[in-house]
Design a protein around this motif. Structure first.
Motif, PDB file in Angstrom:
ATOM      1  N   ILE A 263      14.614   8.993  -8.002  1.00  0.00           N
ATOM      2  CA  ILE A 263      14.452   9.629  -6.695  1.00  0.00           C
ATOM      3  C   ILE A 263      14.055   8.651  -5.588  1.00  0.00           C
ATOM      4  CG2 ILE A 263      13.900  11.860  -7.711  1.00  0.00           C
ATOM      5  CD1 ILE A 263      10.973  11.316  -7.271  1.00  0.00           C
ATOM      6  N   HIS A 264      13.753   7.399  -5.946  1.00  0.00           N
ATOM      7  CA  HIS A 264      13.384   6.444  -4.895  1.00  0.00           C
ATOM      8  C   HIS A 264      13.608   5.014  -5.376  1.00  0.00           C
ATOM      9  CE1 HIS A 264      11.504   5.587  -1.023  1.00  0.00           C
ATOM     10  NE2 HIS A 264      10.856   4.606  -1.605  1.00  0.00           N
TER      11      HIS A 264
ATOM     12  N   PHE B  32       6.070  12.504 -18.357  1.00  0.00           N
ATOM     13  CA  PHE B  32       5.638  11.337 -17.585  1.00  0.00           C
ATOM     14  C   PHE B  32       6.783  10.850 -16.697  1.00  0.00           C
ATOM     15  CE2 PHE B  32       7.223   9.942 -21.715  1.00  0.00           C
ATOM     16  CZ  PHE B  32       8.207   9.022 -21.367  1.00  0.00           C
ATOM     17  N   ALA B  33       6.415  10.064 -15.703  1.00  0.00           N
ATOM     18  CA  ALA B  33       7.399   9.431 -14.826  1.00  0.00           C
ATOM     19  C   ALA B  33       7.694   8.028 -15.339  1.00  0.00           C
ATOM     20  CB  ALA B  33       6.875   9.384 -13.396  1.00  0.00           C
ATOM     21  N   MET B  34       8.649   7.358 -14.690  1.00  0.00           N
ATOM     22  CA  MET B  34       9.026   6.013 -15.114  1.00  0.00           C
ATOM     23  C   MET B  34       9.238   5.138 -13.882  1.00  0.00           C
ATOM     24  SD  MET B  34      12.191   4.907 -17.616  1.00  0.00           S
ATOM     25  CE  MET B  34      11.495   5.771 -19.020  1.00  0.00           C
TER      26      MET B  34
ATOM     27  N   LEU C  26       3.890   5.664  -5.750  1.00  0.00           N
ATOM     28  CA  LEU C  26       3.768   5.708  -7.207  1.00  0.00           C
ATOM     29  C   LEU C  26       2.716   6.720  -7.648  1.00  0.00           C
ATOM     30  CD1 LEU C  26       4.125   1.987  -8.354  1.00  0.00           C
ATOM     31  CD2 LEU C  26       5.771   3.851  -8.606  1.00  0.00           C
ATOM     32  N   ARG C  27       1.620   6.796  -6.904  1.00  0.00           N
ATOM     33  CA  ARG C  27       0.603   7.802  -7.243  1.00  0.00           C
ATOM     34  C   ARG C  27       1.170   9.207  -7.085  1.00  0.00           C
ATOM     35  NH1 ARG C  27      -3.064   4.004  -4.646  1.00  0.00           N
ATOM     36  NH2 ARG C  27      -4.468   3.130  -6.235  1.00  0.00           N
ATOM     37  N   ASP C  28       1.960   9.407  -6.034  1.00  0.00           N
ATOM     38  CA  ASP C  28       2.611  10.715  -5.845  1.00  0.00           C
ATOM     39  C   ASP C  28       3.552  11.013  -7.007  1.00  0.00           C
ATOM     40  OD1 ASP C  28       1.270  11.034  -3.466  1.00  0.00           O
ATOM     41  OD2 ASP C  28       2.966  10.445  -2.190  1.00  0.00           O
TER      42      ASP C  28
ATOM     43  N   ALA D 278       0.834  -1.204   0.000  1.00  0.00           N
ATOM     44  CA  ALA D 278       0.000   0.000   0.000  1.00  0.00           C
ATOM     45  C   ALA D 278       0.868   1.253   0.000  1.00  0.00           C
ATOM     46  CB  ALA D 278      -0.929  -0.013   1.212  1.00  0.00           C
ATOM     47  N   ASP D 279       1.981   1.218   0.748  1.00  0.00           N
ATOM     48  CA  ASP D 279       2.908   2.358   0.769  1.00  0.00           C
ATOM     49  C   ASP D 279       3.538   2.570  -0.606  1.00  0.00           C
ATOM     50  OD1 ASP D 279       2.362   2.709   3.438  1.00  0.00           O
ATOM     51  OD2 ASP D 279       4.173   1.678   4.152  1.00  0.00           O
TER      52      ASP D 279
END
Length: 326
Positions: free
Chosen positions: A205-206, A180-182, A39-41, A33-34
């Protein structure tokens, strides 16, 4: 006679399909869930204001990466011809695009990402950089927020840093002017992408990690038991009985057999369920019916089943401490 056989075959096929679907059973733990929230952020981030960003998801084969991705993508379906521009031209609305990274070089990877967007073969005469510009254009037209690259370790698996640096450079190039992000997904070897290209490192970044669930960690043990309960409920629709997979004696042995990896656990339970279905449909004539309990098949024999259940925070039996959970 043939009609009876056809009915029997149809029943077996229906039950087998139901058993096979156990591989799609998904249980969302706190850490999953985290990851979804992160990913939504990432998708909601304003990438146009600066360089687009990416996350890395690494874990061993069978750790549940693909199942997590499929469940996440289910909330963002591709909608054909849902967008219309000022000229009246229609385009799909594709919040997420997902493709697998090929074993070959970045040129083939560019073609594969292009084809995932366009749903047609990429032009063979276009340069890699031109394909990247096409991809960025598709993403703007289709309002894509996230591109997922699975099996990102494939091009440089068992190869030197040069091959990994090529993939990191491709991801950096495609994110340069992207809106977009990846999400880059692979085994632990995918972590080699970091540290080879300074610009890629700045964009990544993560890093998320998925590993096997440890029996000697109470929260992870309870997560494993939750998966067993969900799989048991699913298999019961096919075999007609709960197998009590979460009972300690059974759960411990399933954990050892699967090494705490949910992908391997699903395959193990699927095979056991298939054997149980065959016993139900083709029970031996003139002989005592064999067990329809999948647990008895995946463990090799009817294991003794205690009625007590471990609870979150309960001590771990010493016999459960295996080399990969210690």
């Amino acid at each position: 006679m043939s009609t009876a056989r056809e009915k029997l075959a149809a029943r077996e096929a229906a039950l087998m399909a139901l058993v096979g679907a156990v591989r799609s059973v998904y249980v969302e733990f706190d850490r999953l869930a985290d990851m979804k929230r992160d990913l939504r952020d990432l998708m909601d981030r304003d990438h146009g204001a600066s360089e687009a960003a990416c996350h890395l998801l690494a874990g061993p084969s069978g750790s549940g990466k693909t199942k997590f991705i499929l469940d996440f993508m289910a909330d963002f379906p591709r909608l054909p011809h849902a967008l219309v521009n000022k000229l009246g031209e229609k385009a799909d609305h594709a919040p997420i695009i997902c493709t697998k990274v090929p074993r070959t070089g970045t040129r083939t990877l560019a073609e594969q990402v292009y084809e995932a967007f366009a749903l047609r073969t990429a032009p063979r005469n276009r340069r890699e950089q031109d394909l990247i510009k096409d991809i960025q254009g598709f993403a703007r037209e289709m309002r894509t927020q996230l591109v997922i690259l699975e099996e990102a370790h494939q091009p440089f698996k068992k190869k030197g840093d040069y091959a990994a640096r090529e993939v990191a450079g491709f991801c950096k190039d495609i994110l340069n002017e992207a809106t977009f992000a990846m999400l880059i997904v692979g085994t632990e070897e995918a972590l080699r992408l970091k540290g080879l290209d300074e610009e890629f490192d700045r964009r990544c970044i993560h890093t998320h990690r998925l590993a096997s669930l440890r029996w000697d960690v109470p929260d992870e043990c309870e997560d494993f038991l939750d998966v067993l309960r969900a799989c048991d409920a699913h298999l019961a629709e096919a075999v007609g009985v709960l197998s009590r997979l979460d009972e300690p004696e059974v759960a411990i042995r399933l954990h050892v057999a699967s090494r705490g990896l949910l992908g391997y656990l699903a395959v193990l339970l699927e095979k056991a369920g298939m054997i149980a279905v065959r016993d139900i449909v083709h029970g031996p004539r003139g002989a005592p019916s064999r067990s329809r309990n999948p647990a008895s098949h995946c463990l090799g024999s009817r294991a003794p089943m205690s009625r007590s259940r471990p609870t979150r925070g309960s001590p771990t039996p010493s016999r459960c401490r295996t080399p990969w959970t210690s």
